[in-house]
Design an enzyme around this catalytic site. Structure first.
Site, mmCIF file in Angstrom:
data_model
loop_
_atom_site.group_PDB
_atom_site.id
_atom_site.type_symbol
_atom_site.label_atom_id
_atom_site.label_comp_id
_atom_site.label_asym_id
_atom_site.label_seq_id
_atom_site.Cartn_x
_atom_site.Cartn_y
_atom_site.Cartn_z
ATOM 1 N N GLY A 149 -36.242 13.848 -29.355
ATOM 2 C CA GLY A 149 -37.061 14.166 -30.269
ATOM 3 C C GLY A 149 -36.478 14.415 -31.686
ATOM 4 N N GLY A 150 -36.347 13.455 -32.598
ATOM 5 C CA GLY A 150 -35.737 13.625 -33.738
ATOM 6 C C GLY A 150 -34.072 13.984 -33.762
ATOM 7 N N CYS A 196 -46.136 6.981 -22.201
ATOM 8 C CA CYS A 196 -46.204 6.050 -23.421
ATOM 9 C C CYS A 196 -47.612 6.113 -24.007
ATOM 10 C CB CYS A 196 -46.028 4.534 -22.789
ATOM 11 S SG CYS A 196 -46.417 3.225 -24.176
ATOM 12 N N ASN A 200 -35.964 2.426 -17.333
ATOM 13 C CA ASN A 200 -37.340 3.037 -17.720
ATOM 14 C C ASN A 200 -38.789 2.491 -17.098
ATOM 15 O OD1 ASN A 200 -39.531 3.358 -19.720
ATOM 16 N ND2 ASN A 200 -38.535 5.082 -20.379
ATOM 17 N N GLY A 237 -38.888 10.697 -34.653
ATOM 18 C CA GLY A 237 -37.964 10.921 -35.767
ATOM 19 C C GLY A 237 -38.128 12.678 -35.954
ATOM 20 N N GLY A 286 -32.746 8.403 -30.257
ATOM 21 C CA GLY A 286 -33.695 7.612 -30.281
ATOM 22 C C GLY A 286 -33.711 7.030 -31.871
ATOM 23 N N GLY A 312 -46.263 -1.176 -27.351
ATOM 24 C CA GLY A 312 -47.050 -1.406 -26.061
ATOM 25 C C GLY A 312 -46.119 -2.043 -24.971
ATOM 26 N N ASN A 347 -41.855 12.350 -25.284
ATOM 27 C CA ASN A 347 -41.830 11.256 -25.561
ATOM 28 C C ASN A 347 -42.547 11.315 -27.085
ATOM 29 O OD1 ASN A 347 -42.614 8.388 -26.076
ATOM 30 N ND2 ASN A 347 -42.741 8.057 -23.679
HETATM 31 C C1 SIN Z 1 -43.930 1.320 -26.352
HETATM 32 O O1 SIN Z 1 -43.530 0.440 -25.889
HETATM 33 O O2 SIN Z 1 -45.086 1.380 -27.083
HETATM 34 C C2 SIN Z 1 -43.423 2.596 -26.548
HETATM 35 C C3 SIN Z 1 -43.017 2.993 -25.177
HETATM 36 C C4 SIN Z 1 -43.135 4.647 -25.038
HETATM 37 O O3 SIN Z 1 -43.500 5.190 -25.808
HETATM 38 O O4 SIN Z 1 -42.902 5.089 -24.034
#
Ligand code: SIN
Length: 304
Positions: A243-244, A130, A99, A217, A265, A72, A192
């Site tokens: 992505g993974g 997000c 970001n 992942g 990531g 979040g 994302n």
């Molecule tokens: C998050 O903080 O909930 C993840 C951020 C994102 O997925 O962009």
């Protein structure tokens, strides 16, 4: 010596290995493990205008070959960033990218204007993907009109490298890739996380407080790769693959499919040195295969 340099927007990256926002803190968490400046760039944890506490716990859950998160956008806001984080990240001899996130277009624009004044920030990653916030985030990135409007507005407020981070939770990734390009983005980064969920059968409760969260992942890699390939064929601006990506083989797949750079990531949670190991693996692969320049590998499968 293999040339690993890639150009994205107005920025030259010494190599194509970057870290994904939210998985690499603000870099300093990794200083004890390796010289962060070896990477092509680092994407900092998502920033908003005001501080945010994020979602209630639990906000992480492990799934087969994947991880769900619902953080979040917890962060201390742009004032704190300018005073406390910016002076530290300015010392890195690599590209530092912020970001940015907001509830409204005006918030994205204000943040972009603030970041525009920071000389040692190479670019912005505009996060319209997000999945864990009620306003902003994916709500912008899954609606064509909103994606267009916010990209256009941020482009007008920001004159360095602008990367738009796309959501995979759409029917046609190509449509959103084209919108970003048409509205002046220098690059797109994708994907994302995919919206997912898990249930704890011992408690018969959802594993995340928000019920749904973003899946990342190895589980998402084939989907991410397919979307990067589709997007790279649809636009002329450079694509950054996410992505993974767990090892250099994964990164090479993304580059061969059309990515000019990659972001590492979830792998950094398992091995803090994953990104630098991936960099070394890419270099070794190129040497073994007789490539003198990473650019010869970018989109290779689309040329044959
Ligand atoms: C998050 O903080 O909930 C993840 C951020 C994102 O997925 O962009």
């Amino acid at each position: 010596m293999v040339n690993l340099e890639v150009n994205i927007g107005k920025t030259t990256f010494k190599n194509p290995v970057l870290t994904a926002s939210g998985t690499f803190g603000n870099g300093s968490e990794f200083d004890d493990f390796f010289d962060v400046s070896r990477l092509g760039g680092i994407l900092l944890k998502g920033t908003t205008l005001e501080p945010r506490e994020g979602n209630p716990y639990p906000r992480m859950a492990e799934t087969p070959s994947g991880m769900l998160n619902s953080v979040g956008l917890q962060n201390k806001g742009i004032d704190y960033f300018e005073k406390n984080i910016y002076p530290k990240v300015s010392l890195y001899k690599t590209n530092v990218i912020v970001n940015i996130n907001g509830n409204y277009i005006e918030e994205y624009v204000e943040l972009a204007s603030r970041v525009n004044k920071l000389d040692n920030i190479a670019g912005i990653e505009l996060n319209i993907s997000c999945p864990n916030v009620k306003m902003g985030g994916m709500a912008f990135g899954t609606n064509a009109a909103s994606a267009r409007e916010v990209t256009k507005a941020v482009r007008a407020a920001y004159n360095k490298t602008l990367i738009v981070k796309l959501s995979p939770n759409v029917t046609s990734i190509v449509d959103f890739a084209r919108i970003a390009e048409e509205e002046g983005a220098d690059s797109i980064s994708l994907i994302n996380t995919l919206l997912g969920m898990a249930v704890d059968i011992r408690t018969l409760r959802p594993s995340l407080s928000t019920i749904t969260g973003g899946l990342s992942g190895p589980a998402v890699k084939p989907i991410a790769l397919r979307m990067v390939w589709q997007a790279a064929k649809a636009v002329r601006i450079p694509v950054i693959g996410i992505g993974g990506i767990m090892n250099s083989d994964d990164a090479i797949e993304f580059i061969a499919a059309g990515a000019s750079a990659v972001q590492v990531g979830t792998a950094s949670f398992i091995d803090p040195m994953a990104s630098v190991r991936i960099l070394e693996g890419i270099e070794e692969y190129l040497t073994t295969k007789g490539f003198n320049d990473i650019k010869d590998l970018i989109g290779y499968i689309n040329r044959k």
